[in-house]
Design a protein around this motif. Structure first.
Motif, PDB file in Angstrom:
ATOM      1  N   LEU A 123      -3.771  33.202 -25.910  1.00 46.17           N
ATOM      2  CA  LEU A 123      -3.266  34.568 -25.731  1.00 46.17           C
ATOM      3  C   LEU A 123      -1.758  34.568 -25.533  1.00 46.17           C
ATOM      4  O   LEU A 123      -1.041  35.404 -26.113  1.00 46.17           O
ATOM      5  CB  LEU A 123      -3.967  35.203 -24.524  1.00 46.17           C
ATOM      6  N   ILE A 124      -1.258  33.623 -24.746  1.00 45.01           N
ATOM      7  CA  ILE A 124       0.195  33.518 -24.532  1.00 45.01           C
ATOM      8  C   ILE A 124       0.902  33.165 -25.841  1.00 45.01           C
ATOM      9  O   ILE A 124       1.958  33.724 -26.165  1.00 45.01           O
ATOM     10  CB  ILE A 124       0.495  32.454 -23.455  1.00 45.01           C
ATOM     11  N   MET A 125       0.309  32.263 -26.616  1.00 46.52           N
ATOM     12  CA  MET A 125       0.927  31.835 -27.876  1.00 46.52           C
ATOM     13  C   MET A 125       0.980  32.974 -28.883  1.00 46.52           C
ATOM     14  O   MET A 125       1.966  33.121 -29.614  1.00 46.52           O
ATOM     15  CB  MET A 125       0.163  30.646 -28.455  1.00 46.52           C
ATOM     16  N   ILE A 126      -0.056  33.811 -28.923  1.00 48.19           N
ATOM     17  CA  ILE A 126      -0.047  34.900 -29.900  1.00 48.19           C
ATOM     18  C   ILE A 126       0.912  36.005 -29.475  1.00 48.19           C
ATOM     19  O   ILE A 126       1.536  36.661 -30.310  1.00 48.19           O
ATOM     20  CB  ILE A 126      -1.480  35.454 -30.114  1.00 48.19           C
ATOM     21  N   GLN A 127       1.057  36.206 -28.169  1.00 50.73           N
ATOM     22  CA  GLN A 127       2.017  37.208 -27.701  1.00 50.73           C
ATOM     23  C   GLN A 127       3.453  36.709 -27.841  1.00 50.73           C
ATOM     24  O   GLN A 127       4.367  37.491 -28.091  1.00 50.73           O
ATOM     25  CB  GLN A 127       1.729  37.564 -26.240  1.00 50.73           C
ATOM     26  N   ASN A 187      -2.954  31.329 -34.439  1.00 53.06           N
ATOM     27  CA  ASN A 187      -3.057  31.715 -33.030  1.00 53.06           C
ATOM     28  C   ASN A 187      -4.165  32.738 -32.810  1.00 53.06           C
ATOM     29  O   ASN A 187      -4.880  32.688 -31.805  1.00 53.06           O
ATOM     30  CB  ASN A 187      -1.719  32.280 -32.541  1.00 53.06           C
ATOM     31  N   LEU A 188      -4.289  33.677 -33.764  1.00 51.14           N
ATOM     32  CA  LEU A 188      -5.336  34.690 -33.649  1.00 51.14           C
ATOM     33  C   LEU A 188      -6.719  34.045 -33.697  1.00 51.14           C
ATOM     34  O   LEU A 188      -7.600  34.373 -32.886  1.00 51.14           O
ATOM     35  CB  LEU A 188      -5.198  35.725 -34.765  1.00 51.14           C
ATOM     36  N   PHE A 189      -6.919  33.111 -34.617  1.00 49.76           N
ATOM     37  CA  PHE A 189      -8.233  32.503 -34.720  1.00 49.76           C
ATOM     38  C   PHE A 189      -8.510  31.544 -33.566  1.00 49.76           C
ATOM     39  O   PHE A 189      -9.670  31.395 -33.161  1.00 49.76           O
ATOM     40  CB  PHE A 189      -8.393  31.818 -36.075  1.00 49.76           C
ATOM     41  N   SER A 190      -7.485  30.921 -33.020  1.00 48.42           N
ATOM     42  CA  SER A 190      -7.688  30.129 -31.795  1.00 48.42           C
ATOM     43  C   SER A 190      -8.177  31.025 -30.666  1.00 48.42           C
ATOM     44  O   SER A 190      -9.047  30.639 -29.874  1.00 48.42           O
ATOM     45  CB  SER A 190      -6.388  29.429 -31.390  1.00 48.42           C
ATOM     46  N   LEU A 191      -7.626  32.236 -30.625  1.00 45.00           N
ATOM     47  CA  LEU A 191      -8.049  33.216 -29.619  1.00 45.00           C
ATOM     48  C   LEU A 191      -9.515  33.602 -29.832  1.00 45.00           C
ATOM     49  O   LEU A 191     -10.295  33.690 -28.872  1.00 45.00           O
ATOM     50  CB  LEU A 191      -7.146  34.452 -29.697  1.00 45.00           C
ATOM     51  N   MET A 237     -16.560  19.969 -28.478  1.00 48.97           N
ATOM     52  CA  MET A 237     -16.325  19.425 -29.819  1.00 48.97           C
ATOM     53  C   MET A 237     -16.263  20.534 -30.860  1.00 48.97           C
ATOM     54  O   MET A 237     -15.432  20.502 -31.778  1.00 48.97           O
ATOM     55  CB  MET A 237     -17.432  18.434 -30.174  1.00 48.97           C
ATOM     56  N   VAL A 238     -17.159  21.501 -30.741  1.00 44.88           N
ATOM     57  CA  VAL A 238     -17.146  22.641 -31.661  1.00 44.88           C
ATOM     58  C   VAL A 238     -15.809  23.366 -31.572  1.00 44.88           C
ATOM     59  O   VAL A 238     -15.178  23.680 -32.590  1.00 44.88           O
ATOM     60  CB  VAL A 238     -18.306  23.609 -31.333  1.00 44.88           C
ATOM     61  N   GLY A 239     -15.357  23.632 -30.354  1.00 45.79           N
ATOM     62  CA  GLY A 239     -14.084  24.339 -30.174  1.00 45.79           C
ATOM     63  C   GLY A 239     -12.910  23.555 -30.728  1.00 45.79           C
ATOM     64  O   GLY A 239     -12.023  24.124 -31.374  1.00 45.79           O
ATOM     65  N   LEU A 240     -12.892  22.243 -30.483  1.00 40.94           N
ATOM     66  CA  LEU A 240     -11.799  21.402 -30.981  1.00 40.94           C
ATOM     67  C   LEU A 240     -11.769  21.414 -32.509  1.00 40.94           C
ATOM     68  O   LEU A 240     -10.699  21.573 -33.118  1.00 40.94           O
ATOM     69  CB  LEU A 240     -11.978  19.974 -30.459  1.00 40.94           C
ATOM     70  N   GLY A 241     -12.928  21.262 -33.138  1.00 41.74           N
ATOM     71  CA  GLY A 241     -12.979  21.271 -34.604  1.00 41.74           C
ATOM     72  C   GLY A 241     -12.535  22.598 -35.183  1.00 41.74           C
ATOM     73  O   GLY A 241     -11.783  22.647 -36.162  1.00 41.74           O
ATOM     74  N   MET A 242     -12.974  23.689 -34.589  1.00 48.19           N
ATOM     75  CA  MET A 242     -12.618  25.022 -35.096  1.00 48.19           C
ATOM     76  C   MET A 242     -11.113  25.273 -35.016  1.00 48.19           C
ATOM     77  O   MET A 242     -10.490  25.749 -35.973  1.00 48.19           O
ATOM     78  CB  MET A 242     -13.366  26.094 -34.309  1.00 48.19           C
ATOM     79  N   CYS A 243     -10.530  24.973 -33.862  1.00 43.09           N
ATOM     80  CA  CYS A 243      -9.098  25.246 -33.684  1.00 43.09           C
ATOM     81  C   CYS A 243      -8.236  24.365 -34.593  1.00 43.09           C
ATOM     82  O   CYS A 243      -7.243  24.845 -35.159  1.00 43.09           O
ATOM     83  CB  CYS A 243      -8.710  25.038 -32.221  1.00 43.09           C
ATOM     84  N   LEU A 244      -8.595  23.097 -34.736  1.00 38.56           N
ATOM     85  CA  LEU A 244      -7.833  22.211 -35.623  1.00 38.56           C
ATOM     86  C   LEU A 244      -7.968  22.653 -37.074  1.00 38.56           C
ATOM     87  O   LEU A 244      -7.009  22.589 -37.845  1.00 38.56           O
ATOM     88  CB  LEU A 244      -8.309  20.767 -35.464  1.00 38.56           C
ATOM     89  N   MET A 245      -9.168  23.100 -37.450  1.00 39.24           N
ATOM     90  CA  MET A 245      -9.376  23.544 -38.826  1.00 39.24           C
ATOM     91  C   MET A 245      -8.505  24.745 -39.177  1.00 39.24           C
ATOM     92  O   MET A 245      -7.924  24.812 -40.269  1.00 39.24           O
ATOM     93  CB  MET A 245     -10.856  23.890 -39.028  1.00 39.24           C
ATOM     94  N   SER A 246      -8.376  25.695 -38.267  1.00 45.68           N
ATOM     95  CA  SER A 246      -7.573  26.886 -38.556  1.00 45.68           C
ATOM     96  C   SER A 246      -6.102  26.547 -38.748  1.00 45.68           C
ATOM     97  O   SER A 246      -5.377  27.260 -39.446  1.00 45.68           O
ATOM     98  CB  SER A 246      -7.729  27.906 -37.420  1.00 45.68           C
ATOM     99  N   LYS A 247      -5.633  25.442 -38.144  1.00 44.55           N
ATOM    100  CA  LYS A 247      -4.222  25.066 -38.232  1.00 44.55           C
ATOM    101  C   LYS A 247      -3.918  24.128 -39.400  1.00 44.55           C
ATOM    102  O   LYS A 247      -2.757  23.869 -39.702  1.00 44.55           O
ATOM    103  CB  LYS A 247      -3.781  24.402 -36.921  1.00 44.55           C
TER     104      LYS A 247
END
Length: 575
Positions: free
Chosen positions: A92-96, A114-118, A175-185
């Protein structure tokens, strides 16, 4: 002198360790720390090792008899909730703060990522909170005794199993969260696919996590087999793209694609095979066949995770491939436009018709998720038509991303309601929802709000997202019909196919009203199967109510305008 590191694998090149800006990966770093904490903290004990050739022993702290302070089944859930909360706050801080930058040459961080990490971190946080009640830990569990009744033995064994698998479950969730966030970037197909599979393989295990239930094991097996085949097809397609281009960087692939005078067979087949893999991830027909079984067999929080964050992850991959790599110059129709348009219509129609006949609320929501994938694929097909300009394309991408964002509220919210019924064994039948307003009026009203939003009823947020998509598609197709036609048939044949995609969304939304409103009729007018009130589950109830409130507030008013501005900036950063 600065240490240099150069790695070249499929086009990946990292020239210097100093190029990596770790502050851009704070949410992912927190998840890695959370995984390590999950492994280390519950295993802290009084283990010692003896120094060779001596009688002296030194403590290693890992293993042996666990310390009383860490011998607590609540620790894994606390670590997971704390980790996802911090990751969500940092996203949230990164997107703002509009944080932008590169990590080597394989990741790019901007408003889109940043939006998809959120989206991912918020979904996983809610899933962790719900799981705390669906799979509750218990201190000082009792061991079954020979004098216990059959029901008492079953309850005690279930408590012991829940305590034992706390760490396993939450590590998989991280693990799911880590994979998702890395994939979006990721800006490189190899990293994109590895991250995608990290999240997918973990989700396969989560679907079949409750091994003692036949339905869970069957669902997990089906999901794993179909998902593995789809992934293998996608990896084969990626290898063809590497043979064609010699580099898997997205921008390199995009430049090579634009420079083609005619479609190269290797490029076309490779891209098609990758779309098969991503089609499975989003639940598009005909690759959706394992989706209803997976949703039905998984616990309700995990089914909600698949319907929201996992779907968003699939659409991120599709957007990177179709809108970054293969989107042609303005005014030119993409090679894939017609195929995506046809798949979108089949997907939304198949999903809605199948949901009409479903008596299992989880399967109904699964088919509803398939239908929503069709709506979003229609938006992507409209962009590929080449009829719009950059502004109109950004409008449609904004609508699509807005839909994926708010889907976390009302789609996951509906599964949270089913989570309350799951402990009573009533989440697999409409009977559990019968007369729900008499058992708990607040939860029933919240569920009805979620259903109306899924149907696209104004002024809820689901209506706004569908309206934006339809408006964007109609704007792109405007002017393609011959208004001087003397017959309706002549006019209909003169209108571009993209216009009919908007009509398909409207018709299918009307069809979906029948099964969404049926939930309302059951909750408000049928007699309940049980007179007992629902379990308190305070924090889960609060989460459901918050989701219902924001479902309303993000449909109309200043909050919806604020979110649309954020999503629009994210759409512009993608383009």
């Amino acid at each position: 002198m600065e240490a240099k590191l150069k790695l070249d694998f499929g086009g990946i090149q990292m020239s210097s360790l100093s190029d990596i800006s770790m502050e851009l990966l704070i949410p992912e770093s927190m998840m890695i720390i959370g995984i390590l904490a999950m492994i280390i903290i519950p295993n802290l004990g009084d283990a010692k090792i003896r120094i060779p050739l001596t009688t002296t022993s030194i403590p290693v702290l890992i293993g042996g008899t666990r310390f009383n302070q860490v011998n607590n089944p609540y620790i894994p859930s606390i670590i997971a909730i704390f980790t996802f909360t911090l990751s969500f706050i940092m996203s949230l801080i990164m997107i703002q703060g509009e944080t932008n930058g590169y990590v080597g040459e394989i990741m790019e961080i901007n408003q889109f990522t940043n939006l998809f990490s959120l989206i991912f971190t918020s979904t996983l946080l809610i899933t962790s909170i719900a799981t705390f009640y669906v799979m509750p830990p218990r201190k000082n569990p009792k061991i079954p005794e020979s004098s216990d009744s059959t029901d008492s033995v079953s309850i005690k064994i279930n408590i012991l199993m829940n305590n034992r698998r706390q760490v396993d479950f939450y590590i998989l969730l991280l693990m799911v969260g880590l994979g998702m966030c890395l994939m979006s970037k990721s800006t490189h197909l190899f990293l994109l696919f590895v991250s995608l599979e990290l999240a997918s393989l973990s989700s396969y295990v989560l679907v079949g996590f409750y091994k003692e239930k036949d339905i869970g094991g069957e669902a997990g097996t089906k999901y794993f087999i179909v998902g593995s085949v789809a992934s293998a097809v996608g990896i084969y397609g990626m290898s063809l793209l590497y043979l064609w281009n010699g580099d898997l960087q997205l921008h390199s692939l995009s430049n090579s694609w634009l420079s083609m005078e005619s479609l190269d067979p290797l490029a076309g087949i490779g891209m098609g095979l990758m779309l098969v893999a991503f089609g499975f991830k989003v639940g598009a027909a005909p690759f959706h066949l394992a989706t209803p079984d997976a949703y039905s067999g998984a616990s309700s929080p995990i089914a909600g995770l698949l319907a929201t964050a996992s779907k968003a992850m699939g659409f991120v991959a599709i957007m990177k491939i179709l809108l970054i790599v293969t989107l042609p110059e303005e005014g030119t129709e993409a090679y894939w436009m017609f195929a995506i348009a046809v798949i979108s219509v089949i997907t939304m129609t198949w999903g809605n018709l199948a949901a009409l006949t479903s008596d299992n609320p989880k399967r109904m929501l699964a088919y509803s998720s398939v239908a929503h994938a069709g709506y979003m694929l229609a938006a992507i097909a409209a962009i590929g038509s080449g009829l719009g300009n950059q502004n109109s394309n950004i409008l449609i991408i904004t609508a699509l991303m807005f839909h994926l964002t708010i889907l976390v509220l009302f789609k996951l919210g509906a599964f949270l309601v089913l989570s309350l019924l799951e402990k009573e064994g009533l989440s697999h039948s409409m009977d559990g929802l019968k007369g729900l307003v008499r058992r708990d009026s607040t939860i029933a009203v919240s569920m009805f709000i979620f259903m109306l939003s899924l149907a696209g009823i104004p002024p809820l947020s689901g209506f706004l997202s569908k309206l934006l998509m339809i408006n964007g598609i109609v704007n792109i197709s405007a002017g393609t019909g011959n208004i001087s036609s003397t017959t309706i048939l002549n006019w209909a044949t003169s209108v571009n196919i993209i216009f009919w995609l908007a009509i398909s969304i409207v018709i299918n939304s009307a069809i979906s009203l029948f099964y969404y409103l049926r939930i309302g009729l059951i909750m408000f007018f049928d007699e309940p199967v049980s007179s007992k009130p629902l379990e308190k589950s305070i924090y889960l109830r609060i989460t459901i109510i918050i989701c219902a409130i924001f479902t309303i507030l993000l449909g109309i008013g200043p909050l919806s305008e604020m979110l649309l501005e954020i999503v629009n900036e994210a759409a512009q950063s993608l383009v």
